[in-house]
Design an enzyme around this catalytic site. Structure first.
Site: not given
Ligand code: IVH
Length: 686
Positions: A118, A120, A122, A237, A331, A425, A428, A443, A448
Site C-alpha cells: 500500500e 504510505k 504522508d 487501511y 521509505k 548590482c 558593477c 542589472c 557587467c
Molecule cells: S499501517 C500496525 N498503512 O505511516 C499498523 N500505516 O509509522 C501500522 N501510514 O503513522 C500502520 N499509510 O499512520 C499503515 N497504508 C498505510 C499507511 C500507514 C500511512 C502511516 C501510519 C503511521 C506511519 C507508520
C-alpha cells in the site's frame, strides 16, 4: 386502483439523504460519480430547504450536518481501544529482504506468504469509530495510547462516511459489527494544497511548508467550521477494533487484501494503488516502481507499506519493540530537510537577472549534501518572510535543484535578519531595474563583470557550443587572468597563455584548445543558443536557424519576419531585435566570424506542420532525456506536435528528464500542467 402515494416531507428528506449518501460513495470511494456536481448540489439544496423549513426533521447523521457544533475550548483526550502502532522502516530493498529473513524464522516452514503493498500516505493518522454503523468518534493518534477527540472536525471531511453503507436505509443486511474502529490517514491532495497556499498567500495569511503540516493544522482546529474550509480527504487501511453485536453475518476480514475490499464496500475510501502480490520480490518491485512515480500522484506519499497478507499470521508474528513484525514501511528517499540559512549570495545571470542563492549549513538530503539552494527571487523571499539566521525547509524533488521552501517560524529566536533586495548590482554597482510584469530584478549593464562568467559558461555549455573541459573554474581563471573578455576571445587563446595558468600542463592545454577549435563546427542553432539572447531557448533557436541560415541574416531580421516564424512569439521577437540592435552584439558576431565561428545552413523559410497524434498539443522539455533534446523535439514535431521553450497556459505537457529546471517544474505545478516522463511521451504517441 390505489392512489399514488404522495410521500410526506419526512419521507422525502430520508429519500434525499439516502441518495446523497449513495452519490457521496460513488464520488469519494468509487471515484466514479453517476451524477453531475450540479445535480448533486440540487439534491443537497432540496434537503437543506426541507430542513430549514422543518428543523424537527433534521437528523444527526443528515449529510447537511457535517459542519456543526461550537468551537471547543480545547481538545478532549481519548484513550484508544487498542494502541495505535507505528511501523518499522526499511530504506532499500536489502532492508526489506532483511526484515523478511527475520520473520521467516517465525513462520511455519512451507507456508506460502503473500503480501499486500500500500502507499504510505504522508498525512495524519485518524481513528474513526462507528456504533451501529454511525460515526460516533474521530480521534488523532496522539502518542498512540491517548489521542485527541476531533469528531466534529473529521465529520467535515466529505470522504469520511457518517453512516456506513448497509445500515438501516439499504435493503442489504449490513455485514458490519456493532462497534467498528477504522484507521486511516487524513491528507491534503497536492493540487488542493498548492491552491490553498496560493490563496493564503494572497490573503496575507500563513502558508504551510508541506501538505502534511497543512493536513495536521487543518484537522487540529478548535472550530469545525474552519476545518470544513480545508480540502482534506482520507484513505483508510486498518481495522483497530471489531466488536460483534451487529448483523449476524458480520465476519472480520481474514487477510489485509480482504480488509481493504471490505472497508471499501462499507463506505471507506481506500487507495486504488494498493496491490496483493505473491512474493516479496514482487512487493519490492512494486514499491520501487512507485518510488520513481511518486510525482505522478496527487498526494504526498513517503514510501510504501508491505504487509503480510494473512492477518492471523501477522498477529502471530507479534511485535519487535513497539512495531508489529507483520508490516514494514519501505521509505522513499527524503525530499525535505531543515537547516540553517547562513547567508544570501546574489548572482547575476547571463541575461542580467539578479538571483538570490541561499548559503546553508550543509545538510543531507536524498543522498547528497546540500550547502546551496535557490531562493527564486526577492518577491518570493518577502512573501515567505525568509530571514538570514532562520531554520529553513529545503526541498528537492527528484533531481530538481534544491530550493528553500520557507522558514520554520516556530524555531525563531528573534536574532534573524531580514533580507533586503539590493538596489545596485553587487558586481558593477549599476542601479538595478525591474521590468514591467516581471518578478526578477536586472542589472542593465551589458558589460557587467558579474555576467561575463555566466555568459561564457552558457556559451561553452552542453546545450550550446559544448566545449568540453571548460568548466566554471577555468572560465573564472581565464577571466581573472584577463585572457578573455567575451566569447570570441576563446578562439584566440594560445597554449602559452594557458600554460601560465595554475593547474595547466601541456596535455590539458592542448586538449582545451582542441575542444575550442572543434566547436567551430557546431550548428547555427547551437551558436544562437550560446549567445544567450533572452527568452531564446533551443526551440526558438532551431526555428531561427532554419529560417535565417546564418548569424548575419539573423542580425538583419525584421520584426515582421520574426513574428511570422512558428515558435517565435512577440516576446522572443522583441528580445531578438533588442539584441541585434546593440552595436556590441554586431561587433561580437563579426569577431566570431573572423575567428572562424560562422555556421551556415540552407535557409528554409516555410515550415509545414506534420500530421500526427500530437496535433494541437504543445510540449515543453526540461532536463536530460535519453537523446539530445533537439532530437526529441524534432520527433515530437514529426508527430504533429509543437515544442516551445517556456511553460504557459497553452502548454499541454511538460516532458521531464533528469535534472529538470526548477522554474519550469514549479510553473507547470502552479498551472496544473501534467508532467510526463519520456516513456509516457512515447506511449502518448501510440
Ligand atoms: S499501517 C500496525 N498503512 O505511516 C499498523 N500505516 O509509522 C501500522 N501510514 O503513522 C500502520 N499509510 O499512520 C499503515 N497504508 C498505510 C499507511 C500507514 C500511512 C502511516 C501510519 C503511521 C506511519 C507508520
Amino acid at each position: 386502483m390505489t392512489p399514488a402515494h404522495k410521500p410526506s416531507l419526512a419521507e422525502r428528506a430520508n429519500a434525499l439523504r439516502e441518495q446523497i449518501n449513495f452519490h457521496n460513495y460513488r464520488y469519494n470511494v468509487l471515484d466514479d460519480p453517476v451524477i453531475s456536481d450540479a445535480e448533486y448540489d440540487a439534491l443537497m439544496a432540496e434537503l437543506r430547504g426541507i430542513e430549514a423549513a422543518h428543523p424537527e426533521l433534521i437528523t444527526a447523521d443528515s449529510p447537511t450536518q457535517r459542519v456543526g457544533g461550537e468551537p471547543a475550548a480545547e481538545f478532549i483526550k481519548v484513550r484508544h481501544a487498542q494502541p495505535v502502532l507505528s511501523l518499522a522502516n526499511a530504506f532499500d530493498a536489502a532492508g526489506v529482504r532483511a526484515w523478511y529473513e527475520r520473520i521467516r524464522k517465525l513462520i511455519p516452514a512451507g507456508k506460502d506468504v503473500a503480501f499486500t503493498v500500500e502507499p504510505k500516505i504522508d498525512g495524519l493518522t485518524v481513528v474513526l469509530t462507528y456504533e451501529q454503523g454511525r460515526l460516533v468518534q474521530g480521534a488523532t493518534r496522539g502518542d498512540g495510547i491517548i489521542g485527541e477527540e476531533v469528531t466534529g472536525n473529521v465529520r467535515t471531511i466529505r470522504s469520511v462516511p457518517i453512516v456506513l453503507r448497509g445500515w438501516n436505509d439499504c435493503a442489504a443486511t449490513a455485514p458490519i459489527p456493532g462497534r467498528l474502529s477504522v484507521r486511516g490517514e487524513a491528507y491534503m491532495p497536492l493540487r488542493e494544497f498548492e491552491k490553498m497556499n496560493a490563496a493564503q498567500l494572497q490573503a496575507g495569511e500563513r502558508t504551510f511548508a508541506n501538505p502534511r503540516n497543512a493536513a495536521a493544522g487543518s484537522l487540529r482546529q478548535l472550530a469545525p467550521a474552519l476545518t470544513a474550509k480545508r480540502p482534506l480527504r482520507i484513505l483508510c487501511y486498518a481495522i483497530v477494533e471489531w466488536q460483534g453485536g451487529g448483523a449476524t453475518q458480520a465476519q472480520e476480514p481474514r487477510t489485509q487484501w480482504e480488509l481493504l475490499q471490505y472497508l471499501k464496500s462499507v463506505g471507506f475510501p481506500v487507495s486504488d494503488i494498493s496491490r496483493r502480490v505473491n512474493t516479496l520480490e514482487e512487493a519490492i518491485a512494486y514499491c520501487d516502481s512507485y518510488s520513481a512515480r511518486r510525482d505522478t500522484l496527487d498526494l504526498e506519499i513517503d514510501g510504501m507499506v508491505i504487509k503480510v497478507d494473512d492477518l492471523a499470521l501477522a498477529r502471530q508474528l507479534g511485535f519487535a519493540g513497539k512495531d508489529p513484525r507483520g508490516a514494514l514501511a519501505y521509505k522513499f528517499p527524503a525530499r525535505e530537510a531543515t537547516t540553517l540559512l547562513r547567508d544570501v549570495q546574489v548572482k547575476v545571470g547571463r541575461t542580467g537577472a539578479i538571483t538570490p542563492n541561499a548559503l546553508l549549513e550543509p545538510v543531507q538530503l536524498g543522498g547528497i549534501t546540500i550547502s546551496k539552494a535557490t531562493l527564486h527571487n526577492f518577491d518570493d523571499i518577502a512573501r515567505k518572510d525568509i530571514r538570514i539566521g532562520d531554520r529553513v525547509m529545503i526541498k528537492r524533488a527528484g533531481d530538481v535543484i534544491p530550493y528553500v521552501a520557507g522558514p520554520v517560524v516556530a524555531a525563531r529566536t528573534g536574532a534573524e535578519k531580514a533580507i533586503t533586495p539590493p538596489e545596485f548590482c553587487p558586481y558593477c554597482e549599476t542601479k538595478l531595474v525591474r521590468r514591467e510584469g516581471e518578478v526578477a530584478v536586472y542589472c542593465p549593464n551589458i558589460d557587467c563583470p558579474g555576467r561575463l562568467d555566466r555568459a561564457i559558461e552558457h556559451f561553452v555549455g552542453r546545450g550550446a557550443m559544448d566545449i568540453e573541459g571548460l568548466g566554471s573554474k577555468i572560465v573564472a581563471q581565464l577571466i581573472d587572468a584577463e585572457l578573455i573578455g567575451d566569447v570570441a576571445d576563446l578562439y584566440s587563446l594560445t597554449k602559452e597563455e594557458l600554460l601560465e595558468l595554475e593547474g595547466f600542463a601541456e596535455r590539458k592545454a592542448q586538449k582545451l584548445l582542441d575542444a575550442i577549435a572543434a566547436s567551430r563546427g557546431q550548428s547555427l542553432d547551437r551558436l544562437i543558443i550560446g549567445l544567450g539572447i533572452q527568452h531564446v531557448g533551443e526551440v526558438a533557436a532551431r526555428a531561427l536557424a532554419n529560417y535565417y541560415g546564418s548569424l548575419d541574416a539573423l542580425l538583419a531580421a525584421t520584426e515582421e519576419q520574426l513574428q511570422g516564424i512558428e515558435g517565435v512569439g512577440p516576446v522572443i521577437a522583441a528580445s531578438i531585435l533588442q539584441w541585434s540592435g546593440r552595436s556590441g552584439m554586431r561587433e561580437l558576431a563579426a569577431r566570431l566570424k573572423q575567428a572562424g565561428v560562422s555556421p551556415v545552413q540552407e535557409p528554409r523559410r516555410t515550415a509545414v506542420p506534420a500530421e500526427g497524434p500530437f496535433n494541437g498539443k504543445v510540449f515543453v522539455i526540461t532536463g536530460a532525456l535519453s537523446q539530445p533534446r533537439e532530437d526529441i523535439a524534432a520527433w515530437i514535431e514529426q508527430h504533429g506536435g509543437k515544442v516551445t521553450d517556456s511553460v504557459s497556459k497553452k502548454t499541454s505537457y511538460v516532458v521531464v528528464g533528469e535534472a529538470p529546471g526548477t522554474s519550469k517544474v514549479s510553473k507547470a505545478t502552479a498551472l496544473n500542467i501534467p508532467m510526463i516522463g519520456e516513456d509516457e511521451l512515447k506511449r502518448l504517441a501510440g
